[in-house]
Design an enzyme around this catalytic site. Structure first.
Site, short mmCIF file in Angstrom:
data_model
loop_
_atom_site.label_atom_id
_atom_site.label_comp_id
_atom_site.label_asym_id
_atom_site.label_seq_id
_atom_site.Cartn_x
_atom_site.Cartn_y
_atom_site.Cartn_z
N ASP A 121 33.31 28.09 103.95
CA ASP A 121 32.44 28.23 102.78
C ASP A 121 33.13 29.04 101.68
O ASP A 121 34.07 29.80 101.94
CB ASP A 121 31.14 28.94 103.17
CG ASP A 121 30.33 28.11 104.15
OD1 ASP A 121 30.54 26.89 104.22
OD2 ASP A 121 29.49 28.72 104.85
N GLN A 122 32.58 28.95 100.49
CA GLN A 122 33.15 29.69 99.33
C GLN A 122 33.34 31.18 99.63
O GLN A 122 34.34 31.79 99.29
CB GLN A 122 32.20 29.58 98.15
CG GLN A 122 32.01 28.17 97.65
CD GLN A 122 30.99 28.10 96.53
OE1 GLN A 122 30.33 29.09 96.22
NE2 GLN A 122 30.87 26.95 95.90
#
Ligand code: URA
Length: 252
Positions: A121-122
């Site tokens: 994920d970011q």
């Protein structure tokens, strides 16, 4: 049997541009070749058609050491606020952290470059693998190939024994009635958890913690298979993987 290759073709295979660009790099003196003698400086080669055995060849191209790799396997310490996408929406792409030859390696005549093996994920940090070996990506992503991945998780609410037990025994996520369970789960502090997963469902760690009534505040992947993220690889840095490290990942 391994074959000798022209220097311009070797550079092309490593992602330094078209054969014409590669020939230009050589002719303009941007390419040097290391000999067998340890510590000896590299020697310039300005003949684009000069032939070398590619395996084990160590080059210096535009001032950067570049060992030949038939296939590229690298690890990256993914920093927070980066996206594992070629077309990011909010944050910079992780691919901008790699040198351009890794992004421009050709495959079957087209620019292909290395691809991330799965995504983080970011806001997740830690160990990410990238390669241009499609079979390796396929093997690693196959649900039959249960490569364990270790995550260091910081949670919002203090952990209790019941939450740990549920994570190990299995929790149901919203997209599948079959429970997912952690292969290992260890509380390493009141707000810190070490979780080992052998699947890679979308947002799996965050959803598992939400399912037991907690919330992930920070997430870091520290290990894939038996390969640990090296302490001396800073966020944003990448490194080639050697054969022994590849065996640590795939258990081959
Ligand atoms: N699980 C998540 O929720 N996010 C990740 O980035 C990786 C695993």
């Amino acid at each position: 049997m391994a074959k000798r290759m022209q220097l311009q073709d070797i550079l092309y295979s490593q992602g330094f541009g078209t054969r014409r660009v590669c020939a230009g790099l050589v002719q303009q003196g941007w390419v040097q070749i290391y000999g067998d003698e340890p510590g000896a400086p590299p020697q310039s080669c300005t003949d684009a058609l000069a032939e070398f055995m590619p395996e084990g060849l160590r080059m210096r191209v535009q001032g950067q050491d570049w060992p030949y790799h038939a296939k590229a396997y690298v690890m990256l310490h993914k920093p927070a606020a980066t996206e594992c996408s070629q077309k990011p929406s909010t944050y910079p792409s992780i691919y901008t952290l790699l040198p351009s030859p890794l992004r421009l390696r050709p495959q079957k005549g087209a620019v292909q470059g290395v691809q991330a093996v799965g995504r983080l994920d970011q806001d997740t940090t830690g160990l990410l693998l990238l390669t241009d070996d499609g079979q390796f990506i396929h093997r690693m992503s196959s649900p039959r190939h249960h490569v364990p991945k270790v995550y260091e998780v910081t949670v919002k609410h203090p952990l209790d024994a019941h939450q740990i037990e549920r994570l190990c025994q299995g929790v149901v996520l919203d997209d599948d009635p079959k429970p997912v369970r952690a292969a290992a789960c260890e509380a390493v502090g009141p707000l810190h958890l070490r979780l080992t997963l052998t699947e890679g469902k979308y947002h799996q760690v965050k959803r598992m913690l939400a399912a037991v009534g907690n919330r992930v505040e920070a997430l870091h992947r520290s290990q894939i298979g038996q390969l640990r993220l090296p302490d001396d690889l800073a966020p944003g840095q990448w490194r080639w993987l050697d054969a022994a490290q590849l065996r640590l990942i795939a258990g081959a």
